[in-house]
Design a protein around this motif. Structure first.
Motif, PDB file in Angstrom:
ATOM      1  N   ALA A 301     -21.303 -60.184  24.606  1.00 43.08           N
ATOM      2  CA  ALA A 301     -22.503 -59.953  23.793  1.00 43.08           C
ATOM      3  C   ALA A 301     -23.611 -60.896  24.231  1.00 43.08           C
ATOM      4  O   ALA A 301     -23.350 -62.015  24.667  1.00 43.08           O
ATOM      5  CB  ALA A 301     -22.195 -60.167  22.317  1.00 43.08           C
ATOM      6  N   THR A 302     -24.857 -60.433  24.109  1.00 45.72           N
ATOM      7  CA  THR A 302     -26.027 -61.257  24.393  1.00 45.72           C
ATOM      8  C   THR A 302     -27.112 -60.952  23.364  1.00 45.72           C
ATOM      9  O   THR A 302     -27.459 -59.787  23.159  1.00 45.72           O
ATOM     10  CB  THR A 302     -26.598 -60.973  25.798  1.00 45.72           C
ATOM     11  OG1 THR A 302     -25.571 -61.148  26.779  1.00 45.72           O
ATOM     12  CG2 THR A 302     -27.751 -61.908  26.112  1.00 45.72           C
ATOM     13  N   LEU A 371     -29.821 -63.687  29.479  1.00 44.12           N
ATOM     14  CA  LEU A 371     -31.250 -63.387  29.476  1.00 44.12           C
ATOM     15  C   LEU A 371     -31.980 -64.126  30.597  1.00 44.12           C
ATOM     16  O   LEU A 371     -31.644 -65.261  30.944  1.00 44.12           O
ATOM     17  CB  LEU A 371     -31.887 -63.804  28.152  1.00 44.12           C
ATOM     18  CG  LEU A 371     -31.534 -63.029  26.883  1.00 44.12           C
ATOM     19  CD1 LEU A 371     -32.404 -63.519  25.739  1.00 44.12           C
ATOM     20  CD2 LEU A 371     -31.679 -61.529  27.075  1.00 44.12           C
ATOM     21  N   ILE A 372     -32.991 -63.463  31.142  1.00 45.42           N
ATOM     22  CA  ILE A 372     -33.993 -64.149  31.959  1.00 45.42           C
ATOM     23  C   ILE A 372     -35.123 -64.527  30.999  1.00 45.42           C
ATOM     24  O   ILE A 372     -35.625 -63.663  30.267  1.00 45.42           O
ATOM     25  CB  ILE A 372     -34.494 -63.243  33.093  1.00 45.42           C
ATOM     26  CG1 ILE A 372     -33.340 -62.949  34.060  1.00 45.42           C
ATOM     27  CG2 ILE A 372     -35.647 -63.908  33.842  1.00 45.42           C
ATOM     28  CD1 ILE A 372     -33.723 -62.062  35.235  1.00 45.42           C
ATOM     29  N   ILE A 379     -34.949 -59.241  29.003  1.00 48.46           N
ATOM     30  CA  ILE A 379     -34.540 -58.874  30.354  1.00 48.46           C
ATOM     31  C   ILE A 379     -33.195 -59.536  30.634  1.00 48.46           C
ATOM     32  O   ILE A 379     -33.059 -60.754  30.532  1.00 48.46           O
ATOM     33  CB  ILE A 379     -35.594 -59.294  31.390  1.00 48.46           C
ATOM     34  CG1 ILE A 379     -36.916 -58.564  31.097  1.00 48.46           C
ATOM     35  CG2 ILE A 379     -35.114 -58.993  32.801  1.00 48.46           C
ATOM     36  CD1 ILE A 379     -38.041 -58.923  32.033  1.00 48.46           C
ATOM     37  N   LEU A 380     -32.217 -58.726  30.983  1.00 44.18           N
ATOM     38  CA  LEU A 380     -30.838 -59.184  31.144  1.00 44.18           C
ATOM     39  C   LEU A 380     -30.421 -59.064  32.597  1.00 44.18           C
ATOM     40  O   LEU A 380     -30.600 -58.017  33.227  1.00 44.18           O
ATOM     41  CB  LEU A 380     -29.908 -58.328  30.282  1.00 44.18           C
ATOM     42  CG  LEU A 380     -28.419 -58.705  30.273  1.00 44.18           C
ATOM     43  CD1 LEU A 380     -28.194 -59.953  29.424  1.00 44.18           C
ATOM     44  CD2 LEU A 380     -27.576 -57.542  29.727  1.00 44.18           C
ATOM     45  N   VAL A 381     -29.862 -60.149  33.148  1.00 39.42           N
ATOM     46  CA  VAL A 381     -29.192 -60.079  34.441  1.00 39.42           C
ATOM     47  C   VAL A 381     -27.697 -60.053  34.155  1.00 39.42           C
ATOM     48  O   VAL A 381     -27.210 -60.752  33.260  1.00 39.42           O
ATOM     49  CB  VAL A 381     -29.574 -61.252  35.358  1.00 39.42           C
ATOM     50  CG1 VAL A 381     -29.251 -62.611  34.719  1.00 39.42           C
ATOM     51  CG2 VAL A 381     -28.863 -61.133  36.710  1.00 39.42           C
ATOM     52  N   VAL A 391     -30.443 -56.356  37.212  1.00 34.14           N
ATOM     53  CA  VAL A 391     -31.429 -56.903  36.279  1.00 34.14           C
ATOM     54  C   VAL A 391     -32.051 -55.716  35.549  1.00 34.14           C
ATOM     55  O   VAL A 391     -32.570 -54.798  36.188  1.00 34.14           O
ATOM     56  CB  VAL A 391     -32.512 -57.716  36.999  1.00 34.14           C
ATOM     57  CG1 VAL A 391     -33.538 -58.253  35.998  1.00 34.14           C
ATOM     58  CG2 VAL A 391     -31.891 -58.864  37.790  1.00 34.14           C
ATOM     59  N   ALA A 392     -31.975 -55.725  34.225  1.00 30.89           N
ATOM     60  CA  ALA A 392     -32.469 -54.591  33.439  1.00 30.89           C
ATOM     61  C   ALA A 392     -33.375 -55.067  32.316  1.00 30.89           C
ATOM     62  O   ALA A 392     -33.153 -56.123  31.724  1.00 30.89           O
ATOM     63  CB  ALA A 392     -31.301 -53.790  32.863  1.00 30.89           C
ATOM     64  N   ASP A 393     -34.391 -54.272  32.033  1.00 33.11           N
ATOM     65  CA  ASP A 393     -35.349 -54.552  30.969  1.00 33.11           C
ATOM     66  C   ASP A 393     -34.912 -53.785  29.717  1.00 33.11           C
ATOM     67  O   ASP A 393     -34.919 -52.552  29.699  1.00 33.11           O
ATOM     68  CB  ASP A 393     -36.740 -54.112  31.414  1.00 33.11           C
ATOM     69  CG  ASP A 393     -37.826 -54.466  30.408  1.00 33.11           C
ATOM     70  OD1 ASP A 393     -37.490 -54.954  29.308  1.00 33.11           O
ATOM     71  OD2 ASP A 393     -39.012 -54.241  30.731  1.00 33.11           O
TER      72      ASP A 393
END
Length: 473
Positions: A301-302, A371-372, A379-381, A391-393
């Motif tokens: 989870a993030t 997260l970045i 934005i998750l790497v 890397v997704a927004d």
């Protein structure tokens, strides 16, 4: 645990659920109703660097620290990562490595510590380093061998890393069903840290008897870590020994905490949970959610930076299967986004899965990410095993989209059965992405994109990705 500064073995990999079939020829995947458009495509059309690594134009591999002696055997798989100052700490099923990353383009190994134990999930706090062991050993020392399945030792090992060249083993703590992962939780004051021990089962034997619907909480006095102890074993679920019902679980796989918000999100095999951790030793479940339609094994989870959302990942197939294909589709082995409502409930939004189909020999599924730190965006790497680093927004929670990637391609391009390989974890730290590749070692990736550029000035003193902190908006 992080502090932001603004500035210019096969058994542990473990829970193999399915070995998926062969892939179909790549073709555009359907857009699910209420879900996220996931275009199909093949990685063969991607730009490639001189060494054959495929990547988007805005990301590139700049350095690699290979697995070398004594971590060059079949079972020396790279696992999770933690960071402190100019150092990266790389877990491995055979121990851990400390790498000097003061110059990310020229990383240097400081030391490798041999201390076998699946899967050696790792975290750091000040002068302390913690390792999770989730397999029975015949003792708790770093010279231990395989132990009796019912009576062997498994749990947490604690090291002093005040001298990075010579880490010192302090003590161990046995925990029920071992420690598959652990999460570092800072105490309400600086004198203590806590570890939330995630493990699942049950298995036979007195230390892992059914039902196993709890986590262990370890309290560590910072100035006297030898006095660390298990202070509670809170039961999170009350479904007893019957794990046949939808959403039933037998422990947690991973927990991410957001101490400033007194919140934690747990990926607990059969479901996702939101917890109140205002009492660090007694976390309490606020809500459980299940997804019997699309999720198989809730893995990690993030939180978004403002803790208004949480992204859960699904480790379909236990990470061993080639599930990034047209046959599996865009909703299985993916990420799911949930809003955290004003009354602290979870409400599902969209899904995300990497848009590049992988071959039938590439194990691929959503795994560990962070997260970045881009103000105002989520934005998750993330590592996707042999699917590479993505890397997704997620700022639009109904329509997440990939903005960058690096993909090493199949570890076995000549075919054969899928085998475990690829990016276990991918995290952003002080301007670069670091990926722990299970068979290739530590990859360091540069990303240059207008969406991620605002993160470049942000500096951290310490990062354990499962211990989130806010960064300046």
């Amino acid at each position: 645990m992080g502090r932001w500064r603004s500035g210019a073995t096969a058994a542990a990999i473990g829970a193999v659920l399915v070995m998926a079939g062969c892939t179909a020829d790549p073709k555009p995947a359907a857009t699910p109703a209420g879900g996220t458009p996931t275009p199909g495509g093949t990685s063969s059309t991607a730009p490639a660097s001189a060494d054959g690594v495929q990547h988007s134009p805005n990301a590139r591999l700049v350095a690699n620290v290979p697995l070398s002696k004594p971590f060059d055997g079949e079972h020396a798989l790279g696992s999770d990562l933690a960071f402190q100052g100019d150092f990266a700490f790389v877990g491995n099923f055979q121990g851990f490595t400390i790498v000097d990353i003061s110059d990310p383009a020229k990383p240097k190994v400081v030391t490798r510590v041999v201390c076998p134990g699946s899967q050696n999930d790792i975290s750091v706090s000040g002068n302390l380093l913690f390792l999770s062991v989730d397999e029975p050993r015949d003792g708790d020392t770093c010279t231990s061998g395989d132990g009796d399945p019912a009576e062997g030792w498994e749990g947490i090992r604690i090291f002093d890393i005040s001298d990075k060249t010579k880490p010192r083993y302090i003590k161990s703590l046995a925990t029920d069903c071992g420690s598959h992962t652990h999460t570092l939780v800072p105490g309400k004051d600086a004198s203590k840290v806590y570890l939330y021990i995630s493990s699942f089962g049950p298995l036979s034997g007195p230390h892992c008897a059914p039902p196993h619907d709890s986590i262990a909480v370890v309290e560590v006095p910072v100035q006297n870590p030898a006095q660390a102890k298990v202070v509670s074993q809170p039961v999170l679920f009350h479904d007893g020994e019957d794990d046949s019902k939808p959403g039933a679980t037998s422990g947690c796989h991973d927990i991410t905490v957001y101490p400033e918000k007194d919140l934690a999100a747990g990926a607990c095999i059969g479901n996702g949970i939101l917890m109140d951790i205002s009492d660090r030793a007694q976390p309490k479940v606020l809500q459980q959610v299940i997804d019997t339609e699309n999720f198989s094994t809730w893995h990690s989870a993030t939180f978004s930076n403002d803790a208004s959302r949480v992204i859960f990942s699904d480790e379909l197939g236990g990470g061993m299967s080639p599930t990034c294909d047209a046959k599996t589709g865009p909703l299985h082995g993916a990420d799911a986004v949930y809003d955290i409502t004003a009354d602290r409930k979870l409400k599902r939004r969209g899904y995300f899965k990497i848009p590049r189909y992988q071959t039938a020999t590439e194990n691929c599924v959503s795994h560990n990410g962070s997260l970045i730190p881009v103000p105002g965006k989520t934005i998750l790497v993330q590592g996707w095993y042999q699917g590479g680093v993505s890397v997704a927004d997620f700022t639009d929670p109904d329509h997440p989209k990939e903005i960058a990637y690096v993909d090493r391609g199949p570890v076995d391009p000549d075919g054969g059965e899928p085998r475990i390989a690829g990016s276990w974890s991918a995290y952003y730290y002080n301007g670069y992405i670091y990926s722990s590749d299970m068979t290739k070692g530590l990859d360091i990736i540069a990303i240059d994109d207008p969406l991620t550029d605002p993160a470049k000035p942000v500096r951290m003193d310490e990062l354990n990705p499962q211990t989130q902190v806010s960064y300046p908006e």
